[in-house]
Design a protein around this motif. Structure first.
Motif, short mmCIF file in Angstrom:
data_model
loop_
_atom_site.label_atom_id
_atom_site.label_comp_id
_atom_site.label_asym_id
_atom_site.label_seq_id
_atom_site.Cartn_x
_atom_site.Cartn_y
_atom_site.Cartn_z
N SER A 77 0.82 -1.21 0.00
CA SER A 77 0.00 0.00 0.00
C SER A 77 0.85 1.25 0.00
O SER A 77 1.80 1.37 0.78
N GLY A 78 0.48 2.19 -0.88
CA GLY A 78 1.12 3.50 -0.91
C GLY A 78 0.13 4.61 -0.62
O GLY A 78 0.38 5.76 -0.95
N THR A 79 -1.00 4.25 0.00
CA THR A 79 -2.01 5.24 0.35
C THR A 79 -1.53 6.11 1.51
O THR A 79 -1.19 5.58 2.58
N THR A 80 -1.47 7.41 1.32
CA THR A 80 -1.01 8.30 2.38
C THR A 80 -2.20 9.00 3.03
O THR A 80 -3.32 8.97 2.53
N SER A 103 5.26 5.43 2.29
CA SER A 103 4.80 6.73 1.80
C SER A 103 5.38 7.03 0.44
O SER A 103 4.86 7.89 -0.28
N ASN A 104 6.43 6.31 0.07
CA ASN A 104 7.10 6.55 -1.21
C ASN A 104 7.82 5.27 -1.61
O ASN A 104 8.54 4.69 -0.80
N LEU A 147 6.65 13.12 6.16
CA LEU A 147 6.51 12.62 7.53
C LEU A 147 7.46 11.44 7.78
O LEU A 147 8.03 11.32 8.87
N THR A 148 7.63 10.58 6.77
CA THR A 148 8.57 9.47 6.92
C THR A 148 10.00 9.98 7.04
O THR A 148 10.79 9.47 7.84
N ILE A 196 8.54 5.89 -11.32
CA ILE A 196 9.46 5.41 -10.29
C ILE A 196 8.70 4.80 -9.12
O ILE A 196 9.14 3.82 -8.52
N PHE A 197 7.54 5.37 -8.79
CA PHE A 197 6.74 4.85 -7.68
C PHE A 197 6.06 3.53 -8.07
O PHE A 197 6.03 2.58 -7.30
N ALA A 198 5.52 3.49 -9.29
CA ALA A 198 4.86 2.28 -9.75
C ALA A 198 5.86 1.14 -9.88
O ALA A 198 5.57 -0.01 -9.50
N ARG A 199 7.03 1.43 -10.43
CA ARG A 199 8.05 0.39 -10.60
C ARG A 199 8.49 -0.16 -9.24
O ARG A 199 8.67 -1.37 -9.08
N GLY A 200 8.67 0.73 -8.28
CA GLY A 200 9.06 0.28 -6.95
C GLY A 200 7.99 -0.56 -6.29
O GLY A 200 8.28 -1.55 -5.61
#
Length: 226
Positions: A77-80, A103-104, A147-148, A196-200
């Motif tokens: 999950s990447g929901t912030t 968060s990322n 925040l992270t 970059i976020f989707a690939r990670g």
């Protein structure tokens, strides 16, 4: 993010098979490029899967988590912007399924977190400020990534302060500044493409599927430590 995930997964079908896509609103088409489309209200009808990847809003987070626990499937999950109660629910779910919330999902931000903690330990007594910039449609502020980064700074002994800017179509920019007497250090990460976020997230999902129950982190997956 959903479109990026679908596009990147389609580029490597030998690694990833998407069994369904879920959106908040009712889909205009039931099948798009071979992938069944579901509304969030139809979540219970989604075909079985190994791991769910969630980039929704806080109100969409709970149903996905509940279903993953019920089905015994992994969750990335990447929901912030999730609440303390939702964080506690995530930690509770880790007792029965593998879960990873971040968060990322960029590799660069994972490295930045490690650098921020290291700098905070070395710069005792310096001011620590975190500036985050995003597009005008981003809901939460400070961002989850900011925040992270602040948590990383706090682990190093710093007391971070936050500032947020919403402008244009900025994908994401985070600056961590340490300021002392007569000198200043800035650590900066700029994202210019959401891929970059989707690939990670896809990389994390590949690793997480089949793992024992537990609460995993990007830092742990990348560096073998938390």
């Amino acid at each position: 993010m959903g479109r990026a995930l679908l596009r990147l997964a389609a580029e490597a079908p030998e690694r990833w098979q998407v069994v369904a896509a879920v959106t908040g609103r009712a889909p205009l088409q039931r099948v798009v490029e071979g992938i069944p489309q579901f509304a969030a209200a139809e979540l219970s009808g989604v075909p079985d899967y190994d791991v769910a990847i969630d980039f929704s809003l806080p109100q969409g987070f709970d149903p996905v988590l509940v279903q993953c626990v019920k089905r015994g499937r992994a969750l990335v999950s990447g929901t912030t912007g999730i609440s303390d109660a939702q964080r506690q629910a995530l930690e509770g779910a880790a007792g029965s399924i593998p879960v990873l919330w971040a968060s990322n999902f960029s590799v660069g931000v994972a490295v930045l977190n490690a650098l921020v903690e290291q700098a905070a330990r070395a710069l005792e007594g310096w001011d620590c400020d975190i500036l985050e910039q995003h597009h005008v449609h981003k809901k939460d502020a400070p961002s989850g990534t900011a925040l992270t980064l602040g948590e990383s700074a706090a682990r190093g002994g710093a007391g971070p302060r936050y500032a947020s800017l919403r402008a244009g179509d900025i994908v994401g920019e985070h600056t961590v500044q340490f300021a002392g007497q007569g000198e200043r250090i800035e650590l900066v990460h700029r994202a210019t493409n959401r891929d970059i976020f989707a690939r990670g997230a896809l990389q994390a999902a590949s690793v997480l599927a089949g793992r024992p129950p537990g609460l995993y982190t990007m830092r742990g997956l990348l560096f073998g430590q938390d």
